[in-house]
Design a protein around this motif. Structure first.
Motif, mmCIF file in Angstrom:
data_model
loop_
_atom_site.group_PDB
_atom_site.id
_atom_site.type_symbol
_atom_site.label_atom_id
_atom_site.label_comp_id
_atom_site.label_asym_id
_atom_site.label_seq_id
_atom_site.Cartn_x
_atom_site.Cartn_y
_atom_site.Cartn_z
ATOM 1 N N THR A 377 65.838 65.695 35.563
ATOM 2 C CA THR A 377 64.546 66.355 35.367
ATOM 3 C C THR A 377 63.973 65.934 34.019
ATOM 4 O O THR A 377 64.714 65.604 33.085
ATOM 5 C CB THR A 377 64.668 67.886 35.419
ATOM 6 O OG1 THR A 377 65.544 68.333 34.378
ATOM 7 C CG2 THR A 377 65.212 68.334 36.767
ATOM 8 N N ASN A 379 60.568 66.637 31.110
ATOM 9 C CA ASN A 379 59.423 67.401 30.615
ATOM 10 C C ASN A 379 58.612 66.467 29.726
ATOM 11 O O ASN A 379 59.066 66.082 28.654
ATOM 12 C CB ASN A 379 59.869 68.625 29.816
ATOM 13 C CG ASN A 379 60.940 69.431 30.511
ATOM 14 O OD1 ASN A 379 62.080 69.478 30.052
ATOM 15 N ND2 ASN A 379 60.601 70.059 31.618
ATOM 16 N N LYS A 402 51.818 69.878 29.578
ATOM 17 C CA LYS A 402 53.191 69.503 29.935
ATOM 18 C C LYS A 402 53.258 69.169 31.420
ATOM 19 O O LYS A 402 52.671 69.871 32.250
ATOM 20 C CB LYS A 402 54.174 70.627 29.608
ATOM 21 C CG LYS A 402 55.641 70.291 29.945
ATOM 22 C CD LYS A 402 56.589 71.275 29.279
ATOM 23 C CE LYS A 402 56.552 72.650 29.911
ATOM 24 N NZ LYS A 402 57.549 72.830 30.973
ATOM 25 N N ASP A 404 56.134 68.605 34.286
ATOM 26 C CA ASP A 404 57.536 68.710 34.694
ATOM 27 C C ASP A 404 57.728 67.860 35.946
ATOM 28 O O ASP A 404 57.013 68.037 36.953
ATOM 29 C CB ASP A 404 57.913 70.159 34.988
ATOM 30 C CG ASP A 404 57.823 71.045 33.755
ATOM 31 O OD1 ASP A 404 58.060 70.550 32.646
ATOM 32 O OD2 ASP A 404 57.475 72.238 33.910
ATOM 33 N N TRP A 405 58.677 66.937 35.903
ATOM 34 C CA TRP A 405 58.894 66.074 37.057
ATOM 35 C C TRP A 405 60.372 65.724 37.182
ATOM 36 O O TRP A 405 61.166 66.028 36.284
ATOM 37 C CB TRP A 405 58.027 64.810 36.962
ATOM 38 C CG TRP A 405 58.337 63.908 35.802
ATOM 39 C CD1 TRP A 405 57.936 64.060 34.503
ATOM 40 C CD2 TRP A 405 59.105 62.699 35.850
ATOM 41 N NE1 TRP A 405 58.402 63.032 33.727
ATOM 42 C CE2 TRP A 405 59.117 62.171 34.523
ATOM 43 C CE3 TRP A 405 59.774 62.002 36.861
ATOM 44 C CZ2 TRP A 405 59.778 60.993 34.197
ATOM 45 C CZ3 TRP A 405 60.426 60.824 36.545
ATOM 46 C CH2 TRP A 405 60.421 60.326 35.224
ATOM 47 N N ASN A 406 60.729 65.106 38.278
ATOM 48 C CA ASN A 406 62.130 64.755 38.494
ATOM 49 C C ASN A 406 62.227 63.525 39.387
ATOM 50 O O ASN A 406 61.257 63.148 40.067
ATOM 51 C CB ASN A 406 62.893 65.930 39.109
ATOM 52 C CG ASN A 406 62.372 66.307 40.484
ATOM 53 O OD1 ASN A 406 62.562 65.582 41.463
ATOM 54 N ND2 ASN A 406 61.688 67.454 40.570
ATOM 55 N N THR A 432 56.542 65.652 40.996
ATOM 56 C CA THR A 432 56.133 66.556 39.913
ATOM 57 C C THR A 432 56.296 67.977 40.420
ATOM 58 O O THR A 432 55.911 68.295 41.541
ATOM 59 C CB THR A 432 54.672 66.304 39.507
ATOM 60 O OG1 THR A 432 53.819 66.455 40.652
ATOM 61 C CG2 THR A 432 54.499 64.915 38.926
ATOM 62 N N SER A 435 52.552 71.294 36.295
ATOM 63 C CA SER A 435 51.852 70.704 35.171
ATOM 64 C C SER A 435 50.730 71.640 34.752
ATOM 65 O O SER A 435 50.189 72.381 35.574
ATOM 66 C CB SER A 435 51.292 69.320 35.529
ATOM 67 O OG SER A 435 50.339 69.416 36.568
#
Length: 455
Positions: A377, A379, A402, A404-406, A432, A435
């Motif tokens: 993950t 950020n 920000k 946030d994704w993985n 994602t 965000s």
């Protein structure tokens, strides 16, 4: 009786330059009584300041059979009055001598001191209101307390919104620490200092905040009881213009690729939507007027990586990576653009032009292992550095957005070699998860690089 009337500064109104909430009242009164009696009978009279202090008339018998008095008393009293358009003071001192040969004297000196919060680091708009950008240093000072009372005064500050004292990246980029609102809720000084990091109304691009101070003043003995005074100041916190409304992303494919290195790799590669591979961020920010008259401002990307990876050998149990759960700054500060330096980080100008960058994480795969599992993950922060204000050259990087994704995968080796992975088959996914604007700064305690062992 004395009446004081508040007048706003020239060009302003009571709305933009309001009367103070509190004023300190200082009253000094001097009273003197003199008189001579033709006999030894006591001289009658009164010597009273009207401020709670009076003096008896001390008799002096003269050799010629007369009585004489010369009595004086003086005092200063400090009190607090509620502010408003007018403040009215009333005092009734008395100096009286009931003999034919007498002289009496009264001197009354009132004064008020408006208690106000003064701000520096702000920018005035055409209406005279105080404006400030996120990341610009704000300094406040409580004005109006008489000098001789400063030593006995305690202060209690409150500031609305999300604020912090400092955000510091170590010289080697291995640590980022935040010092928060240590001043809020405790006695401090007549002055304060902080930075805002807050979201604002997406339509008006502003948010109204309030800076308040309540001080407790203890007058010298005999000059009044302790009292509390309060002053407030409104300020418009101005946000960063993001015309796109959000930061857009483009996602690639997770693939097994045998052409990018000696060993095949499981990696986030290109796709029709993202020919550059992995994930791509497209962002823009703009420093709004009137702050843009001072400078453009700057922004960059900072990324935190939280690794979670496992592999299963041809024989034996699944093996976790040595860096699992040990998140930290991903590779460099900033992530992009160069130069990668804590003392002079690279940046893009906050001039409303779109800039893009991205990430293509990967992991080599070996035929000694039949399964690889990935659940990393990330950020990704957009950090903004405002231009200095016209009065204070004091700014800090603040997080304004920000993502946030993985990327994830759980793949088994096709046959005996990863090199035979079919090109048309996805090995995992990039996604994602959320965000949007943020109010918290990124913090980390390590630089997260791929392990020297490769696992």
């Amino acid at each position: 009786t004395t009446t004081y009337t508040w007048h706003a500064d020239p060009g302003l109104t009571d709305a933009t330059d309001p009367p103070p909430v509190s004023v300190i009242v200082s009253e000094t009164c001097y009273v003197n009584v003199q008189g001579t009696s033709a006999t030894t009978a006591p001289v009658a009279g009164i010597c009273d300041t009207g401020l709670g202090v009076s003096a008896p008339l001390t008799q002096l018998h003269m050799p010629n059979g007369q009585s004489y008095v010369n009595t004086a008393c003086t005092t200063t009293r400090y009190t607090v009055a509620t502010g408003g358009k007018t403040v009215t003071l009333t005092c009734s001192p008395r100096a009286q001598c009931l003999v034919p040969y007498a002289a009496t004297y009264v001197r009354y000196k009132p004064a008020i001191s408006p208690i106000t919060v003064r701000l520096t680091g702000t920018t005035k708009d055409t209406a005279g209101s105080d404006n400030i950008l996120v990341g610009q240093g704000c300094k406040s000072q409580l004005d109006g307390i008489p000098t001789n009372l400063l030593g006995s005064t305690t202060y209690y500050w409150t500031v609305t919104g999300n604020t912090f004292q400092s955000w510091t990246v170590s010289a080697d980029s291995t640590r980022a620490t935040l010092v928060g609102d240590y001043y809020v809720g405790r006695p401090y000084d007549a002055t304060e200092h902080w930075y805002w990091n807050d979201t604002v109304d997406p339509q008006t691009k502003t948010k109204s905040e309030t800076v308040s101070c309540t001080a407790t003043v203890t007058p010298p003995t005999g000059q009044g009881a302790p009292f509390a005074i309060t002053a407030t100041k409104n300020i418009l916190l101005t946000g960063i213009v993001q015309p796109r409304g959000s930061v857009s992303t483009a996602l690639g494919r997770v693939q097994i690729n045998s052409a990018i290195s000696t060993f095949p790799s499981l990696y986030a590669g290109p796709s029709p939507a993202n020919p550059k591979g992995g994930i791509r961020w497209y962002a823009q920010t703009k420093t709004p007027a009137p702050f843009s008259n001072v400078g453009t401002g700057a922004w960059n990307f900072v990324q935190i990586w939280n690794p979670n990876r496992w592999r299963t050998p041809n024989t034996g149990a699944e093996q976790p990576s040595s860096i699992n759960g040990l998140g930290g700054l991903d590779t460099t500060y900033p992530y992009e653009p160069a130069p990668y330096s804590a003392t002079s980080p690279g940046s893009y100008p906050a001039d409303n032009l779109v800039h893009d960058n991205g990430d293509s994480p990967g992991n080599k795969v070996y035929d000694l292992y039949k399964n690889y599992r990935i659940a990393d993950t990330f950020n990704t922060y957009i950090m903004y550095l405002p231009p200095p204000s016209p009065t204070v050259n004091d700014v800090q990087w603040v997080a304004i957005y920000k993502i946030d994704w993985n990327w994830s995968a759980n793949v088994n080796r096709p046959g005996t070699s990863w090199a035979s992975w079919p090109d048309a088959t996805d090995a995992g996914a990039i996604a994602t998860t959320s965000s949007g604007p943020v109010t918290l700064q990124p913090e980390w305690s390590r630089l997260r690089l791929p392990p020297a062992s490769g696992w």
